[in-house]
Design an enzyme around this catalytic site. Structure first.
Site, short mmCIF file in Angstrom:
data_model
loop_
_atom_site.label_atom_id
_atom_site.label_comp_id
_atom_site.label_asym_id
_atom_site.label_seq_id
_atom_site.Cartn_x
_atom_site.Cartn_y
_atom_site.Cartn_z
N ASN A 78 0.80 -1.22 0.00
CA ASN A 78 0.00 0.00 0.00
C ASN A 78 0.84 1.28 0.00
O ASN A 78 0.35 2.33 -0.41
CB ASN A 78 -0.91 -0.01 1.24
CG ASN A 78 -1.53 1.34 1.51
OD1 ASN A 78 -2.39 1.81 0.76
ND2 ASN A 78 -1.08 1.99 2.58
N SER A 131 -4.63 3.54 -8.20
CA SER A 131 -5.37 4.79 -8.07
C SER A 131 -6.22 5.00 -9.30
O SER A 131 -5.91 4.49 -10.38
CB SER A 131 -4.40 5.97 -7.92
OG SER A 131 -5.06 7.21 -8.03
N TYR A 144 3.15 10.17 -10.75
CA TYR A 144 2.23 9.41 -9.89
C TYR A 144 1.24 8.61 -10.75
O TYR A 144 1.03 7.41 -10.54
CB TYR A 144 1.47 10.37 -8.97
CG TYR A 144 0.46 9.70 -8.08
CD1 TYR A 144 0.85 9.10 -6.89
CD2 TYR A 144 -0.90 9.67 -8.41
CE1 TYR A 144 -0.08 8.49 -6.05
CE2 TYR A 144 -1.83 9.07 -7.58
CZ TYR A 144 -1.42 8.48 -6.41
OH TYR A 144 -2.35 7.87 -5.59
N ALA A 146 1.51 7.68 -13.89
CA ALA A 146 2.20 6.63 -14.63
C ALA A 146 2.52 5.45 -13.72
O ALA A 146 2.40 4.28 -14.11
CB ALA A 146 3.48 7.18 -15.25
N SER A 147 2.93 5.75 -12.49
CA SER A 147 3.27 4.66 -11.56
C SER A 147 2.05 3.82 -11.23
O SER A 147 2.13 2.59 -11.14
CB SER A 147 3.88 5.23 -10.27
OG SER A 147 2.93 5.91 -9.47
N LYS A 148 0.90 4.47 -11.06
CA LYS A 148 -0.31 3.73 -10.70
C LYS A 148 -0.88 2.95 -11.89
O LYS A 148 -1.46 1.88 -11.72
CB LYS A 148 -1.35 4.69 -10.13
CG LYS A 148 -0.93 5.35 -8.82
CD LYS A 148 -0.57 4.32 -7.75
CE LYS A 148 -0.29 4.95 -6.41
NZ LYS A 148 0.01 3.95 -5.35
N ILE A 177 -9.43 10.35 -1.21
CA ILE A 177 -9.56 9.84 0.16
C ILE A 177 -8.80 10.78 1.09
O ILE A 177 -7.70 11.24 0.76
CB ILE A 177 -8.97 8.42 0.29
CG1 ILE A 177 -9.51 7.50 -0.81
CG2 ILE A 177 -9.25 7.85 1.68
CD1 ILE A 177 -10.99 7.24 -0.75
#
Length: 255
Positions: A78, A131, A144, A146-148, A177
């Site tokens: 996570n 995400s 971010y 691209a990573s997800k 969130i």
């Protein structure tokens, strides 16, 4: 007690989604190793200071689970960082390397090292936090996002490569969130009297709570999802059914 007798590792467990999930796993009967850069303090868990993007640290978490509890049944990869909202033209290679190391290489390491141990134990569940930013543009910064997107594809590939192992690999795609990662957004809205606008772009007209993601993680960790594999479970109030476009180039370098 859906996780009675199970051993789980949760990274990014010092706050937000990780903290809520570790607490819920304990309440459902699991023995939990809670890991973060700073040692999590959560009753009923074994707190460990660890960098989820470091291979030696991930291997150490698994060895700890084997030593203390005989193995690993659940790994919730996570831990993640946002990297902010700078444009592609403002981010450095170093920014990308750090974001990808934690957000994408971290889940890869969890799968690589937990998979063989789970197979020896007869199976298990690996869950990775992706995400809605990994589904469509407009919900996060470039590195971010691209990573997800990489995490979403990673769990699909891993599910195929772990066939015949009785190990399920899935992702959760949260929307907005309230966590440490989004604290600046929430603080800004509250300070300006615009808190009611948070989450206004999804059909439920609100942001989500860490507990709502934790319950999705519980579903994927438990036998309730015994036939769910290689899936990206979206928990976003409906945001990703129609990502709105906004001018991300405003105030930034653009062409």
């Amino acid at each position: 007690m859906r996780l009675a007798g199970k051993t789980a590792i949760v990274t990014g467990a010092a706050s937000g989604i990780g903290f809520a999930t570790a607490a819920l796993f304990v309440a459902e009967g699991a023995r939990v190793i809670a890991a973060d850069l700073g040692m999590p303090e959560l009753e009923g868990t074994t707190g460990v200071a660890a960098d989820a993007g470091d291979e030696a640290a991930v291997k150490g978490l698994i060895k700890r689970a084997q030593k203390d509890f005989g193995g690993v049944d659940i790994f919730f990869a996570n831990a993640g960082i946002s990297g902010g909202l700078a444009s592609i033209f403002e981010q450095s290679v170093e920014d990308w390397e750090q974001i990808l190391r934690v957000n994408l290489i971290g889940p890869f390491l969890a799968i690589k090292h937990a998979g063989p141990v789970m197979k020896e134990r007869g199976g298990g569940s690996i869950i990775c936090t992706a995400s809605v930013a990994g589904i469509r543009a407009g919900a996060g910064g470039p590195a971010y996002s691209a990573s997800k997107a990489g995490v979403i594809n990673l769990v699909k590939v891993a599910a195929t490569q772990l066939c015949d192992s009785n190990i399920r690999v899935n992702a959760i795609c949260p929307g907005l969130i309230e966590t440490g990662m989004t604290k600046a957004i929430y603080d800004m809205a509250r300070d300006s009297g615009k808190e009611s606008l948070l989450g206004n772009l999804n059909p439920l007209k609100r942001g989500g709570e860490p507990d709502e993601i934790a319950h999705a993680a519980l579903f994927l960790a438990s036998d309730d999802s015994s036939y769910v594999n290689g899936h990206a479970l979206v928990v976003d109030g409906g945001l990703s059914i129609s990502h709105p476009f906004y001018n991300q180039s405003y105030g930034r370098t653009a062409f």
